[in-house]
Design an enzyme around this catalytic site. Structure first.
Site, PDB file in Angstrom:
ATOM      1  N   GLU A 286       0.739  -1.055  -0.010  1.00  0.00           N
ATOM      2  CA  GLU A 286       0.028  -0.113  -0.027  1.00  0.00           C
ATOM      3  C   GLU A 286       0.971   1.428   0.109  1.00  0.00           C
ATOM      4  O   GLU A 286       0.742   2.114   0.622  1.00  0.00           O
ATOM      5  CB  GLU A 286      -1.101  -0.052   1.084  1.00  0.00           C
ATOM      6  CG  GLU A 286      -1.688  -1.108   0.925  1.00  0.00           C
ATOM      7  CD  GLU A 286      -2.772  -1.390   2.004  1.00  0.00           C
ATOM      8  OE1 GLU A 286      -2.671  -1.100   3.262  1.00  0.00           O
ATOM      9  OE2 GLU A 286      -4.058  -1.675   1.561  1.00  0.00           O
TER      10      GLU A 286
ATOM     11  N   GLU B 121      -4.234 -10.687   0.195  1.00  0.00           N
ATOM     12  CA  GLU B 121      -4.680 -10.712   1.387  1.00  0.00           C
ATOM     13  C   GLU B 121      -6.314 -10.935   1.068  1.00  0.00           C
ATOM     14  O   GLU B 121      -6.769 -10.428  -0.092  1.00  0.00           O
ATOM     15  CB  GLU B 121      -4.971  -9.251   2.019  1.00  0.00           C
ATOM     16  CG  GLU B 121      -3.377  -8.663   2.471  1.00  0.00           C
ATOM     17  CD  GLU B 121      -3.239  -7.334   3.175  1.00  0.00           C
ATOM     18  OE1 GLU B 121      -4.590  -6.819   3.400  1.00  0.00           O
ATOM     19  OE2 GLU B 121      -2.299  -6.777   2.926  1.00  0.00           O
TER      20      GLU B 121
HETATM   21  C1  GAL Z   1      -5.004  -4.152   4.024  1.00  0.00           C
HETATM   22  C2  GAL Z   1      -3.593  -3.637   4.700  1.00  0.00           C
HETATM   23  C3  GAL Z   1      -3.221  -4.381   5.909  1.00  0.00           C
HETATM   24  C4  GAL Z   1      -4.294  -4.092   6.822  1.00  0.00           C
HETATM   25  C5  GAL Z   1      -5.492  -4.768   6.351  1.00  0.00           C
HETATM   26  C6  GAL Z   1      -6.857  -4.289   7.044  1.00  0.00           C
HETATM   27  O1  GAL Z   1      -5.469  -3.130   3.133  1.00  0.00           O
HETATM   28  O2  GAL Z   1      -2.668  -4.174   3.718  1.00  0.00           O
HETATM   29  O3  GAL Z   1      -2.162  -3.924   6.197  1.00  0.00           O
HETATM   30  O4  GAL Z   1      -4.404  -2.782   7.028  1.00  0.00           O
HETATM   31  O5  GAL Z   1      -5.972  -4.457   5.098  1.00  0.00           O
HETATM   32  O6  GAL Z   1      -6.940  -4.934   8.348  1.00  0.00           O
HETATM   33 MG    MG Z   2      -2.390  -0.238   5.154  1.00  0.00          MG
END
Ligand code: GAL
Ligand code: MG
Length: 943
Positions: free
Chosen positions: A409, A475
């Site tokens: 990010e 993720e």
């Molecule tokens: C994503 C990010 C993580 C965490 C997650 C939400 O956008 O990469 O670091 O913030 O969302 O828990």
């Molecule tokens: Mg982040």
């Protein structure tokens, strides 16, 4: 500009990054690999002198008063300053490279002795992690400085040390220019938080060593080396045993350089991509069953000791995880030795996140066309590229690492192109990914297309488009609180398409700070801008104990799939490198919760192959509750399990003497009597006010029809449409309902209640008619017919709450168990007969919320009552009311109810992962408009 804000001064005198290794003084010690035994290694961890200053400008020339602190640690965990949790927002203005003028500083000091053996050689000091930057002084002379919290800093201190006692002083600042690159979503903690050690090196020592081992050939950058298999030296290694995450076979390479023996564990493996976009490990298509892992510990902060990391990895293994993304920075170097050894595919991410540029102006988001983004600024290029470089150079020799990640990010800009180019040029044996490439539609040189939290429909689009790069969900399945509930559906799609190489659940463990026995999160430390409990989003709790979501992921990631046709069980081996014969497959036929037949199979099935087995059982003609085939794959522990429903007719217990109880209407109530029971029905409220069976009152309060559940973290968006919170316009206000009885009549020994439920200020969302029949032996047959108003949002749940006296802690049920489960999160449970207690049903989510549901129930016995239904229902038994669970913000605020609350539900909506992921799939929402729900309540000993 202060030196720590100067991008031209991000380091001074730091050694060029080399591969991580420890030199040994003897071959035997090198082979054993216990670094503490090396005469050339001196660990400096322990108690150091420490002085904390709220402003670095207050640090005096001579520090008169010292405290003590443990190294490694984060000073906020020891009462200096406070932990600060923020996700996207920087905890200071966005004005790079400048950081606040009031910059806290921790000064560390340690005396250490060196004998002449050390003085005759070169001495180096290694810091494995210091947040945010360090200035190193040896015997009062500035040696150098370095930034990059999660990267290694090594200094040659030979010139500065003397025989006898030496002093080490390290000044650590809370902020520096590098902090702009470290806007990861976590508690912001400072200090020397990883190992510090000295190395005694040969004056002519080799600096860097590079090792490559593909599926056949080993290349070592040094000439003088030997290969060992265990302790046996191998003269010629022609056909090495290959490494993979399931069978992580390692050889030892010992490089000999002058007086030093330097060991490396080496696994032979090759990473490639097929024409179909598959990820190939040694030529075999592999799916990444991953998880994102942070260094986080409720007491130690960002310090992750070796044994702790090892225990974590073993737990991951137990959950069938085969891949780890090191979100969002490199962990301590030993982590990779553990991953090599225990067997994981690792996506190593470098220490870069600049998410907060997306909130530097209100509403700006990822406006990456703006030159404000430091990823586009030339003066930041070196700071970006050196972080990729330090990661790759430190960890390049590890077999477990299959992919490099260019950070998280951080927008997209020329500095990313520079990092990708550098990395690909330096290491051709691994893949490169950066999710931020999605901002430019992946039109850059990444090898893998990656996304986060993309819906299943969208990943299917990627799976079928023309881009033949593998697609990776870096993720997905945001595991916050009760959840995740959508892992199963993701994997149905991932298995379908070769190009979908898998993904990493967000994230491994809850980030919390344990204080006074309470797990705390953002806001508990008076942070000015914080993100509450968004850091408590692990698939395991902060103490790494499992929750339903952990077990659900285990079930989704499991390595077998079975199917049943008649007596024929087909078993598919989903391992990539393991024959299933290494496990025992245990099968059991259970009828109404009793095992009637079973057996064991050794399934000699090659990876990715299916075989059929005829199971020797005869089904009964009929049963009362249900018949199932339970499958369990046993190794050291249960590695996988499945359950199949068997086609056996279910015959209800038919009672031959169905006569009605006696009904006597008295003013506003109806008295119902029969064999050893007296019930009282309140006509005004349309419900029972008393159930006396065998002289004992079974109700503690009047039951009620309700729809509320304490919102889970994954309900954090829908809850504003469900309930009344800060926003009083958007919700159906299900948490503030009025139950209205329009009529209650006794007709032919049946009580018929017509009524509705409505949230405050809203029109009724449910209009219902309930019929109660009572039979002579006390059974109450309840039939609900309801219609939900068209405009209503889907319901959290719908059912009856019974309040029973406190003494009834223990109960028995037939349904999905033993762990809580939901319509979309049940693959870790089985239908069966279980015994439980209210205490066992409680799940200590960091922020209290809905928990403890059981699906597919047919029978619940509690407090002398037996709840049964022909159709499966959901139930929940708890000491906490939905209201209490809704209001409490920490577990210690929960107050037990005076009663036991028994929920008999028509249905409970699913869990999903909408805390960050997509909305709950429609198929898991309670969306029905016409509802029919029937069940019985009977005295327990009567049927
Ligand atoms: C994503 C990010 C993580 C965490 C997650 C939400 O956008 O990469 O670091 O913030 O969302 O828990
Ligand atoms: Mg982040």
């Amino acid at each position: 500009m202060r030196s720590y804000e100067d991008l031209n001064l991000i380091q001074m005198n730091r050694e060029p990054q080399r591969a991580y290794y420890i030199p040994y003084d003897t071959l035997e010690k090198a082979l054993e690999g216990n670094k503490e035994k090396s005469a050339y290694y001196k660990l400096l961890n322990g108690e150091w002198k420490f002085a904390y200053f709220e402003r670095d400008i207050d640090v005096p020339q001579v520090i008169a008063k010292w405290d003590k602190i443990n190294v490694p640690s984060n000073w906020q965990m020891y009462g200096y300053d406070v932990p600060y949790y923020t996700n996207i927002n920087y905890p200071y203005p966005v004005d790079p490279p400048y950081v606040p003028d009031d910059n806290p500083c921790g000064v560390y000091s340690l005396d250490f002795d060196l004998d002449n053996k050390w003085i005759d050689r070169d001495a180096y000091i290694v810091f494995e992690g210091v947040n945010s930057c360090l200035y190193l002084y040896v015997n009062d002379i500035l040696v150098g400085h370095s930034q990059g919290s999660h990267l290694q800093s090594e200094f040659n201190i030979s010139k500065y040390v003397k025989e006898g006692t030496n002093n080490l002083t390290v000044k650590v600042l809370k902020w520096c220019a590098g902090s702009y690159l470290e806007d990861q979503d976590f508690f912001r903690l400072s200090g020397i938080f990883r190992d510090v050690y000295l190395l005694s090196r040969d004056k002519n020592c080799v600096k860097d060593i590079e090792i490559h081992a593909d599926s056949k050939i080993l290349t070592v950058s040094e000439k003088d080396y030997a290969i060992y298999d265990g302790l046996n030296k191998i003269e010629k290694l022609d056909n090495p045993i290959l490494w993979n995450s399931e069978k992580p076979y390692l050889y030892t390479v010992i490089v000999k350089s002058f007086t030093e023996y330097i060991p490396f564990k080496v696994g032979f493996r090759e990473v490639s991509v097929s024409e179909r976009g598959e990820l190939l490990i040694n030529g075999v298509s592999v799916k990444l069953k991953g998880v994102n892992r942070h260094d986080t510990h409720p007491v130690l902060g960002h310090y992750a000791p070796y044994e702790y990391m090892k225990a974590e990895l073993l737990k991951m293994k137990e959950l069938n995880i085969n891949c780890i993304r090191t979100s969002h920075y490199p962990p301590a170097p030993e982590f990779f030795n553990l991953c090599d050894e225990i067997g994981f595919y690792v996506v190593e991410e470098t220490d870069i996140e600049t998410h907060g540029f997306g909130t530097r102006n209100t509403g700006c988001g990822y406006d990456i066309e703006s030159s404000d983004w430091i990823c586009k600024q030339k003066q930041w290029e070196n700071a970006f590229v050196e972080r990729a470089e330090r990661m790759v150079e430190r960890d390049k020799n590890h077999s477990c690492i299959i992919m490099w990640s260019m950070g998280n990010e951080s927008g997209y800009g020329s500095n990313h192109d520079a990092m990708i180019a550098w990395t690909k040029n330096r290491d051709k044996s691994r893949l490169v990914h950066y999710e931020g490439a999605s901002l430019i539609e992946d039109k850059c040189d990444v090898d893998v297309v990656s996304r986060m939290y993309t819906s299943i429909d969208k990943i299917e689009e990627h799976a079928t488009n023309a881009d033949m790069r593998p697609f990776f969900l870096c993720e997905y399945s945001h595991a916050m609180g009760n959840g995740p509930g959508d892992a199963w559906d993701y994997w149905q799609t991932i298995y379908k398409y070769p190009k979908l190489i898998g993904g990493c659940v967000w994230e491994w463990a809850d980030h919390t700070v344990l204080e006074d026995g309470v797990y705390k999160y953002g806001g508990d430390f008076r942070e000015i801008t914080h993100d509450g409990n968004f850091c408590c989003d692990g698939m395991v709790f902060a103490d790494r104990s499992f929750k339903a979501g952990s077990l659900e992921v285990k079930a989704v990631y499991q390595y077998i799939k079975t199917d049943l046709q008649g007596n024929e069980l087909s078993v598919t081996n989903l391992y990539d490198f393991t024959n299933l014969s290494e496990y025992k497959l245990i099968w059991k036929v259970q009828c109404d919760g009793q095992i009637i037949k079973g057996g064991e199979l050794i399934c000699d099935i090659e990876p990715h192959k299916t075989k059929k087995y005829l199971l020797d059982f005869i089904l009964p003609k009929s049963c009362k509750l249900g018949c199932y085939l339970d499958i369990s794959l046993m190794g050291e522990y249960e590695a996988a399990m499945e359950q199949h429903r068997l086609p056996v007719e279910i015959k209800e217990n038919t009672c031959t003497f169905i006569t009605s109880a006696e009904f006597i209407e008295e003013n506003n109530s109806i008295k119902i009597t029969g064999e050893n029971f007296t019930y009282l029905f309140n006509k005004h409220y349309g419900n029972f006010s008393s159930l006396i069976i065998d002289g004992e009152e079974r109700l503690a309060a009047m039951p009620k029809l309700s729809v509320w559940r304490a919102p889970t973290d994954n309900d954090r968006n829908i809850k504003y449409r469900w309930g009344l919170f800060e926003d009083n316009m958007r919700g159906e206000n299900f948490n503030r309902i009025f139950s209205k009885v329009y009529s209650c009549e006794l007709k032919e020994n049946k009580i018929i209640v017509n009524g509705s439920l409505a949230g405050i200020s809203r029109s009724p969302f449910l209009r219902f008619s309930i019929t109660y029949e009572v039979l002579s032996y006390g059974e109450i047959k309840l039939k609900l017919q309801g219609s939900v108003k068209d405009s209503s949002v889907y319901l959290p749940r719908l059912g009856f709450e019974f309040f029973m006296p406190k003494a009834n802690e223990e109960f028995k049920y037939y349904g999905m168990g033993p762990v809580e489960n939901y319509i979309d999160m049940y693959h870790h449970t089985k239908v069966g007969i279980y015994e439980s207690t209210t205490a066992k049903e409680y799940v200590p989510y960091i922020v209290p919320q809905e928990h403890g549901n059981h699906t597919k129930a047919k029978l619940v016995e509690i407090g002398g009552l037996k709840f049964t239904a022909e159709k499966e229902f959901d139930f929940n038994i708890s000491r906490y009311s939905s209201e209490t669970l809704t209001n409490a913000m920490h577990a210690d605020e929960l107050i037990e109810s005076d009663n036991i609350i028994v929920r008999i539900d028509y249905k409970n909506s699913g869990i999903g992962s909408n805390s960050c992921g997509p909305e709950l799939l429609e198929k898991y929402r309670l969306m029905e408009k016409d509802i029919k729900f029937e069940f019985s309540i009977a005295p327990m000993n009567k049927i």
